[in-house]
Design a protein around this motif. Structure first.
Motif, mmCIF file in Angstrom:
data_model
loop_
_atom_site.group_PDB
_atom_site.id
_atom_site.type_symbol
_atom_site.label_atom_id
_atom_site.label_comp_id
_atom_site.label_asym_id
_atom_site.label_seq_id
_atom_site.Cartn_x
_atom_site.Cartn_y
_atom_site.Cartn_z
ATOM 1 N N TYR A 1 0.909 -1.268 0.059
ATOM 2 C CA TYR A 1 -0.068 -0.003 0.058
ATOM 3 C C TYR A 1 0.719 1.244 -0.063
ATOM 4 O O TYR A 1 0.432 2.256 -0.772
ATOM 5 C CB TYR A 1 -1.092 -0.179 1.130
ATOM 6 N N PRO A 2 1.794 1.268 0.876
ATOM 7 C CA PRO A 2 2.655 2.646 0.885
ATOM 8 C C PRO A 2 3.215 2.968 -0.567
ATOM 9 O O PRO A 2 3.062 4.161 -0.917
ATOM 10 C CB PRO A 2 3.672 2.343 1.845
ATOM 11 N N GLU A 3 3.689 1.857 -1.480
ATOM 12 C CA GLU A 3 4.015 2.180 -2.816
ATOM 13 C C GLU A 3 2.911 2.505 -3.742
ATOM 14 O O GLU A 3 2.895 3.543 -4.533
ATOM 15 C CB GLU A 3 4.659 0.981 -3.378
ATOM 16 N N ALA A 4 1.688 1.901 -3.429
ATOM 17 C CA ALA A 4 0.620 2.248 -4.245
ATOM 18 C C ALA A 4 0.058 3.744 -4.092
ATOM 19 O O ALA A 4 -0.269 4.469 -4.811
ATOM 20 C CB ALA A 4 -0.749 1.359 -3.613
ATOM 21 N N HIS A 5 0.051 4.388 -2.759
ATOM 22 C CA HIS A 5 -0.476 5.435 -2.602
ATOM 23 C C HIS A 5 0.782 6.486 -3.167
ATOM 24 O O HIS A 5 0.078 7.385 -3.694
ATOM 25 C CB HIS A 5 -0.286 5.785 -0.931
ATOM 26 N N ALA A 6 2.233 6.220 -3.172
ATOM 27 C CA ALA A 6 3.033 7.080 -3.678
ATOM 28 C C ALA A 6 2.682 7.051 -5.129
ATOM 29 O O ALA A 6 2.881 8.111 -6.060
ATOM 30 C CB ALA A 6 4.443 6.711 -3.411
ATOM 31 N N THR A 7 2.403 6.037 -5.712
ATOM 32 C CA THR A 7 2.090 5.872 -7.202
ATOM 33 C C THR A 7 0.970 6.620 -7.683
ATOM 34 O O THR A 7 1.088 7.224 -8.448
ATOM 35 C CB THR A 7 1.869 4.308 -7.602
ATOM 36 N N GLY A 8 -0.048 6.561 -6.810
ATOM 37 C CA GLY A 8 -1.281 7.483 -7.043
ATOM 38 C C GLY A 8 -0.808 8.897 -7.095
ATOM 39 O O GLY A 8 -1.484 9.714 -8.006
ATOM 40 N N MET A 9 0.069 9.312 -6.131
ATOM 41 C CA MET A 9 0.432 10.866 -5.995
ATOM 42 C C MET A 9 1.113 11.175 -7.239
ATOM 43 O O MET A 9 1.091 12.352 -7.895
ATOM 44 C CB MET A 9 1.305 10.959 -4.759
ATOM 45 N N LYS A 10 1.844 10.044 -7.687
ATOM 46 C CA LYS A 10 2.696 10.563 -9.238
ATOM 47 C C LYS A 10 1.794 10.737 -10.364
ATOM 48 O O LYS A 10 1.775 11.541 -11.121
ATOM 49 C CB LYS A 10 3.706 9.358 -9.426
ATOM 50 N N ILE A 11 0.672 10.101 -10.219
ATOM 51 C CA ILE A 11 -0.307 10.127 -11.455
ATOM 52 C C ILE A 11 -0.968 11.280 -11.199
ATOM 53 O O ILE A 11 -1.101 12.071 -12.280
ATOM 54 C CB ILE A 11 -1.222 8.968 -11.512
ATOM 55 N N ALA A 12 -1.520 11.604 -10.006
ATOM 56 C CA ALA A 12 -2.200 12.675 -9.958
ATOM 57 C C ALA A 12 -1.427 14.378 -10.082
ATOM 58 O O ALA A 12 -1.861 14.920 -10.896
ATOM 59 C CB ALA A 12 -2.636 13.080 -8.251
ATOM 60 N N ARG A 13 -0.027 14.052 -9.950
ATOM 61 C CA ARG A 13 0.575 15.251 -10.062
ATOM 62 C C ARG A 13 0.898 15.367 -11.905
ATOM 63 O O ARG A 13 0.977 16.375 -12.398
ATOM 64 C CB ARG A 13 2.063 15.077 -9.580
ATOM 65 N N ARG A 14 1.188 14.341 -12.543
ATOM 66 C CA ARG A 14 1.067 14.332 -13.800
ATOM 67 C C ARG A 14 0.005 14.793 -14.532
ATOM 68 O O ARG A 14 -0.037 15.581 -15.455
ATOM 69 C CB ARG A 14 1.313 12.741 -14.338
ATOM 70 N N GLY B 1 -1.734 22.430 -4.105
ATOM 71 C CA GLY B 1 -2.301 23.454 -2.894
ATOM 72 C C GLY B 1 -3.706 24.168 -3.273
ATOM 73 O O GLY B 1 -4.085 24.700 -2.389
ATOM 74 N N THR B 2 -4.086 23.878 -4.584
ATOM 75 C CA THR B 2 -5.286 24.506 -4.788
ATOM 76 C C THR B 2 -6.450 23.456 -4.781
ATOM 77 O O THR B 2 -6.345 22.125 -4.497
ATOM 78 C CB THR B 2 -5.333 24.890 -6.555
ATOM 79 N N THR B 3 -7.702 24.119 -4.735
ATOM 80 C CA THR B 3 -8.702 23.284 -4.726
ATOM 81 C C THR B 3 -8.928 22.160 -5.993
ATOM 82 O O THR B 3 -9.341 21.142 -5.499
ATOM 83 C CB THR B 3 -10.140 23.952 -4.416
ATOM 84 N N ALA B 4 -8.706 22.603 -6.987
ATOM 85 C CA ALA B 4 -8.549 21.565 -8.137
ATOM 86 C C ALA B 4 -7.540 20.572 -7.939
ATOM 87 O O ALA B 4 -7.882 19.317 -8.380
ATOM 88 C CB ALA B 4 -8.296 22.461 -9.426
ATOM 89 N N PHE B 5 -6.509 20.821 -7.660
ATOM 90 C CA PHE B 5 -5.537 19.994 -7.286
ATOM 91 C C PHE B 5 -5.798 18.854 -6.198
ATOM 92 O O PHE B 5 -5.858 17.558 -6.345
ATOM 93 C CB PHE B 5 -4.136 20.403 -6.818
ATOM 94 N N ASP B 6 -6.496 19.104 -5.213
ATOM 95 C CA ASP B 6 -7.181 18.374 -4.054
ATOM 96 C C ASP B 6 -8.079 17.428 -4.818
ATOM 97 O O ASP B 6 -8.310 16.415 -4.435
ATOM 98 C CB ASP B 6 -7.703 19.164 -3.048
ATOM 99 N N GLU B 7 -8.914 18.060 -5.719
ATOM 100 C CA GLU B 7 -10.095 17.112 -6.516
ATOM 101 C C GLU B 7 -9.178 15.837 -7.200
ATOM 102 O O GLU B 7 -9.867 14.901 -7.426
ATOM 103 C CB GLU B 7 -10.864 18.087 -7.278
ATOM 104 N N ILE B 8 -8.284 16.630 -7.898
ATOM 105 C CA ILE B 8 -7.667 15.517 -8.680
ATOM 106 C C ILE B 8 -6.892 14.223 -7.890
ATOM 107 O O ILE B 8 -7.260 13.041 -8.153
ATOM 108 C CB ILE B 8 -6.346 16.112 -9.524
#
Length: 498
Positions: free
Chosen positions: A351-364, A374-381
């Motif tokens: 799971y820790p790696e899965a969470h980190a993977t999800g953050m990478k995808i979200a940032r992309r 830091g924006t509301t739109a980013f939080d939604e992604i």
């Protein structure tokens, strides 16, 4: 066979059972706490006859009945499919309801895996009391099922029995429960031993540690044997550590009843892998599945394969449960968010790696859409992509299968969450299906589970792997056949004298 040491009734029942076996008839099995029938399936494959079962869960009881007694008339099939509470059903009543004949001569082998938690707080004195007085369990307000199991042993007096349970019984509440079970069985006229066996060493594509207790009537003069390994490898560090903890009281006390399992050597093949078990099943795209109930009414053809592996062949060609063209329970959970993470997770990741993977995808995605962190739109992604669970709690709750390795233990909570077994194929990006869980547990493709997806997952996770049961049953069958062969001349001489 050694001289009969039991009562006259015991002597007559044992002689009758051995005479049947000497004639070549199949040993008759009663499966207590049967679940869907993992133990029953293994014993049937080894040459036993499954005459009945007792199970409290309605869906599991129905599954067992349909697979093992589906040929019976409607009324008798309904009797086999009825859920039963072991604390409320007496052995004699069960025999009558299932039409098994006389109580004393109805069962050759008793199998099952009774829950152990309450039992583990009772101890030796209570066990000895139950061994002497089969109704003593009723004075225990916890309705202890292990004590109740001993009542059934006393009533049926089987030639042999098998008990299965989790490794925790070796060190539960600061004592070794399995050792105490052995002592109780000895008081009932049995010789018994136990072992901690991992199913991956016996052809199951799963690293599953369980304790198995095998017992024979003392009159048979049989030593207890456990199956030889058919596969060999070094267990991962986590499993090796867990085994060491489970065995701490065994090793510390030098338990007389414990038999170390055979682990084979490097001359044996590597265990069956996830790829060996699953690669011929049809693909499912995780992104294609929508919410809603999952039924087992859609047939899916196998993938075409020029070189079908031995394990897949076994699953397709199991006698009595053959499936030549495909399967109808290859269904998965809806994955509205996590299929993106599944696709990019590394095999073996938790799971820790899965969470980190999800953050990478979200940032992309945020970068592609011009959204700042830091924006509301980013939080939604992030909300749409990243799993929201704390990475410090239950880190191994998620796990992506390694294609080149057996999988981790399947548990009953598969009925609620299959994230412990994420498919290794990144293109499919999903958790395992009902049929894939059954394959990993070594249920053949022709074995049908009653109910919908969640009950089926629960039944599979709760089961003893049929191939593990088959390995144990094969040894027991050989031993009983030898005992019957030895007893036959003795019985014949006795009849001549009479």
């Amino acid at each position: 066979m050694n001289a009969i040491i039991g009562s006259p009734g015991t002597e007559a029942a044992l002689a009758s059972k051995l005479e049947r076996l000497a004639r070549g008839e199949a040993p008759r099995v009663l499966d207590l706490f049967s679940g869907a029938g993992g133990i029953s399936l293994g014993f049937q494959k080894a040459g036993f006859r499954i005459d009945g079962a007792l199970e409290i869960d309605p869906q599991a009881a129905l599954t067992h009945a349909l697979n093992f007694h589906g040929h019976l008339d409607t009324d008798l099939l309904a009797a086999h499919a009825a859920p039963r509470d072991m604390t409320k059903v007496e052995p004699r009543d069960l025999v009558e309801q299932l039409q098994l004949g006389s109580l004393e001569n109805s069962v050759d082998v008793l199998v099952g895996g009774p829950p152990c938690q309450a039992y583990a707080r009772v101890g030796r004195a209570k066990l000895r009391e139950v061994a002497d007085h089969p109704q003593a369990f009723k004075v225990d307000p916890r309705g202890n099922l292990y004590l109740r199991y001993l009542t059934y042993v006393r009533a049926f007096r089987p030639l042999a029995l098998l008990i299965e349970n989790v490794p925790d019984i070796l060190h539960y509440a600061h004592h070794n429960v399995a050792e105490e079970i052995v002592e109780a069985l000895e008081a009932l006229g049995y010789v018994a031993n136990y072992s901690l066996i991992n199913a991956a060493f016996h052809g199951v594509p799963q690293m599953r540690d369980r304790v198995f207790i095998v017992a024979y009537r003392k009159e048979l003069g049989l030593p207890i044997r456990f199956p030889k390994a058919t596969h060999h490898f070094d267990l991962p560090v986590g499993y090796a550590g867990t085994r060491a903890v489970a065995l701490r009281y065994v090793n510390r006390e030098g338990s007389a009843g414990y038999v170390a399992p055979d682990l084979g050597d490097e001359s044996l093949p590597f265990p069956v892998t996830a790829t060996d078990a699953l690669s011929d099943l049809p693909p499912i795209l995780g992104s294609s599945v929508r919410r809603g109930p999952r039924r087992f009414d859609q047939f899916e053809s196998y993938r075409s394969s020029d070189s079908l592996g031995g394990y897949a062949q076994t699953m397709r060609q199991w006698p009595g449960f053959e499936s030549a063209e495909g399967v109808s329970d290859h269904v998965i959970r809806a994955l509205p968010r996590d299929h993106l993470v599944f696709a990019e997770m590394r095999p073996g990741a938790e799971y820790p790696e899965a969470h980190a993977t999800g953050m990478k995808i979200a940032r992309r995605r945020a970068e592609a859409e011009g959204v700042a962190e830091g924006t509301t739109a980013f939080d939604e992604i992030v909300r749409q992509i990243v799993p929201p669970y704390d990475t410090t709690k239950f880190p191994n709750r998620w796990w992506k299968l390694r294609p080149d390795f057996p999988v981790r233990t399947l548990m009953a909570h598969l009925g609620k969450d299959t994230y412990s077994h994420i498919h290794y194929d990144a293109d499919q990006a999903r958790t395992i299906s009902v049929r894939e869980a059954a394959r990993l547990q070594s249920f053949p493709d022709g074995f049908k589970f009653s109910g919908t997806m969640n009950p089926a997952f629960k039944q599979i996770g709760n089961a003893v792997p049929p191939l593990m049961a088959y390995a144990l049953a094969t040894v027991i069958h050989e031993d009983l056949k030898a005992a019957a062969g030895t007893a036959a001349p003795t019985m014949a001489r006795t009849e001549e004298k009479d």
